[in-house]
Design a protein around this motif. Structure first.
Motif, PDB file in Angstrom:
ATOM      1  N   THR A  39       0.722  -1.147  -0.001  1.00 52.08           N
ATOM      2  CA  THR A  39       0.015  -0.094   0.067  1.00 52.08           C
ATOM      3  C   THR A  39       1.023   1.301  -0.112  1.00 52.08           C
ATOM      4  O   THR A  39       0.647   2.065  -0.811  1.00 52.08           O
ATOM      5  N   GLN A  40       1.827   1.277   0.965  1.00 54.03           N
ATOM      6  CA  GLN A  40       2.745   2.272   0.791  1.00 54.03           C
ATOM      7  C   GLN A  40       3.441   2.478  -0.366  1.00 54.03           C
ATOM      8  O   GLN A  40       3.576   3.678  -0.799  1.00 54.03           O
ATOM      9  N   LEU A  41       3.956   1.456  -1.094  1.00 54.58           N
ATOM     10  CA  LEU A  41       4.857   1.563  -2.158  1.00 54.58           C
ATOM     11  C   LEU A  41       3.678   2.162  -3.619  1.00 54.58           C
ATOM     12  O   LEU A  41       4.273   2.791  -4.322  1.00 54.58           O
ATOM     13  N   GLN A  42       2.450   1.470  -3.436  1.00 55.67           N
ATOM     14  CA  GLN A  42       1.653   2.251  -4.454  1.00 55.67           C
ATOM     15  C   GLN A  42       1.360   3.655  -4.327  1.00 55.67           C
ATOM     16  O   GLN A  42       1.496   4.566  -5.407  1.00 55.67           O
ATOM     17  N   ARG A  43       1.270   4.110  -3.214  1.00 54.16           N
ATOM     18  CA  ARG A  43       1.173   5.612  -2.614  1.00 54.16           C
ATOM     19  C   ARG A  43       2.324   6.533  -3.442  1.00 54.16           C
ATOM     20  O   ARG A  43       2.408   7.446  -3.998  1.00 54.16           O
ATOM     21  N   ILE A  44       3.520   5.818  -3.272  1.00 54.85           N
ATOM     22  CA  ILE A  44       4.726   6.367  -3.610  1.00 54.85           C
ATOM     23  C   ILE A  44       5.040   6.446  -5.146  1.00 54.85           C
ATOM     24  O   ILE A  44       5.126   7.613  -5.788  1.00 54.85           O
ATOM     25  N   PHE A  45       4.429   5.453  -5.883  1.00 51.18           N
ATOM     26  CA  PHE A  45       4.400   5.371  -7.051  1.00 51.18           C
ATOM     27  C   PHE A  45       3.441   6.289  -7.782  1.00 51.18           C
ATOM     28  O   PHE A  45       3.566   6.815  -8.925  1.00 51.18           O
ATOM     29  N   GLU A  46       2.404   6.399  -7.203  1.00 51.47           N
ATOM     30  CA  GLU A  46       1.256   7.289  -7.688  1.00 51.47           C
ATOM     31  C   GLU A  46       1.983   8.922  -7.466  1.00 51.47           C
ATOM     32  O   GLU A  46       1.762   9.915  -8.477  1.00 51.47           O
ATOM     33  N   GLU A  47       2.518   9.234  -6.283  1.00 51.24           N
ATOM     34  CA  GLU A  47       3.129  10.390  -6.272  1.00 51.24           C
ATOM     35  C   GLU A  47       3.980  10.737  -7.393  1.00 51.24           C
ATOM     36  O   GLU A  47       4.285  12.092  -7.985  1.00 51.24           O
ATOM     37  N   ILE A  48       4.912   9.739  -7.581  1.00 48.60           N
ATOM     38  CA  ILE A  48       5.887   9.783  -8.700  1.00 48.60           C
ATOM     39  C   ILE A  48       5.461  10.017  -9.822  1.00 48.60           C
ATOM     40  O   ILE A  48       5.784  10.893 -10.837  1.00 48.60           O
ATOM     41  N   GLY A  49       4.261   9.260 -10.223  1.00 47.61           N
ATOM     42  CA  GLY A  49       3.719   9.477 -11.592  1.00 47.61           C
ATOM     43  C   GLY A  49       2.718  10.895 -11.666  1.00 47.61           C
ATOM     44  O   GLY A  49       3.128  11.483 -12.830  1.00 47.61           O
ATOM     45  N   ALA A  50       2.381  11.297 -10.570  1.00 49.18           N
ATOM     46  CA  ALA A  50       1.603  12.792 -10.636  1.00 49.18           C
ATOM     47  C   ALA A  50       2.937  13.745 -10.873  1.00 49.18           C
ATOM     48  O   ALA A  50       2.453  14.649 -11.680  1.00 49.18           O
ATOM     49  N   SER A  51       3.896  13.681 -10.502  1.00 49.33           N
ATOM     50  CA  SER A  51       5.003  14.735 -10.531  1.00 49.33           C
ATOM     51  C   SER A  51       5.610  14.504 -11.869  1.00 49.33           C
ATOM     52  O   SER A  51       5.923  15.622 -12.415  1.00 49.33           O
ATOM     53  N   LEU A  52       5.659  13.404 -12.360  1.00 47.80           N
ATOM     54  CA  LEU A  52       5.881  13.055 -13.969  1.00 47.80           C
ATOM     55  C   LEU A  52       5.069  13.722 -14.816  1.00 47.80           C
ATOM     56  O   LEU A  52       5.431  14.521 -15.915  1.00 47.80           O
ATOM     57  N   SER A  53       3.852  13.774 -14.545  1.00 47.69           N
ATOM     58  CA  SER A  53       2.701  14.127 -15.442  1.00 47.69           C
ATOM     59  C   SER A  53       2.805  15.675 -15.423  1.00 47.69           C
ATOM     60  O   SER A  53       2.263  16.303 -16.563  1.00 47.69           O
ATOM     61  N   THR A  54       3.106  16.522 -14.271  1.00 45.28           N
ATOM     62  CA  THR A  54       3.246  17.725 -14.167  1.00 45.28           C
ATOM     63  C   THR A  54       4.301  18.164 -14.886  1.00 45.28           C
ATOM     64  O   THR A  54       4.299  19.540 -15.495  1.00 45.28           O
TER      65      THR A  54
END
Length: 57
Positions: A39-54
């Motif tokens: 669950t924690q890894l999923q949250r981290i990857f979602e944050e990374i993905g959001a940063s990359l998309s911006t």
């Protein structure tokens, strides 16, 4: 009568049951830990993905 006394004194099956219970407990702890880490890894990857998309626009 001696066979009955031997039967009640025999503890070899109890050891197998104890090992089985110990293995089950370790499995439950392992599954719980992996679920929490996942669950924690999923949250981290979602944050990374959001940063990359911006950054890419």
């Amino acid at each position: 009568m001696t066979m009955i006394k031997k039967f009640f004194k025999d503890e070899s099956g109890a050891t197998a049951i104890e090992y089985g219970l110990l293995a089950a407990l370790i499995s439950v702890v392992g599954i719980t830990a992996m679920t929490l880490v996942g669950t924690q890894l999923q949250r981290i990857f979602e944050e990374i993905g959001a940063s990359l998309s911006t950054v890419t626009g």
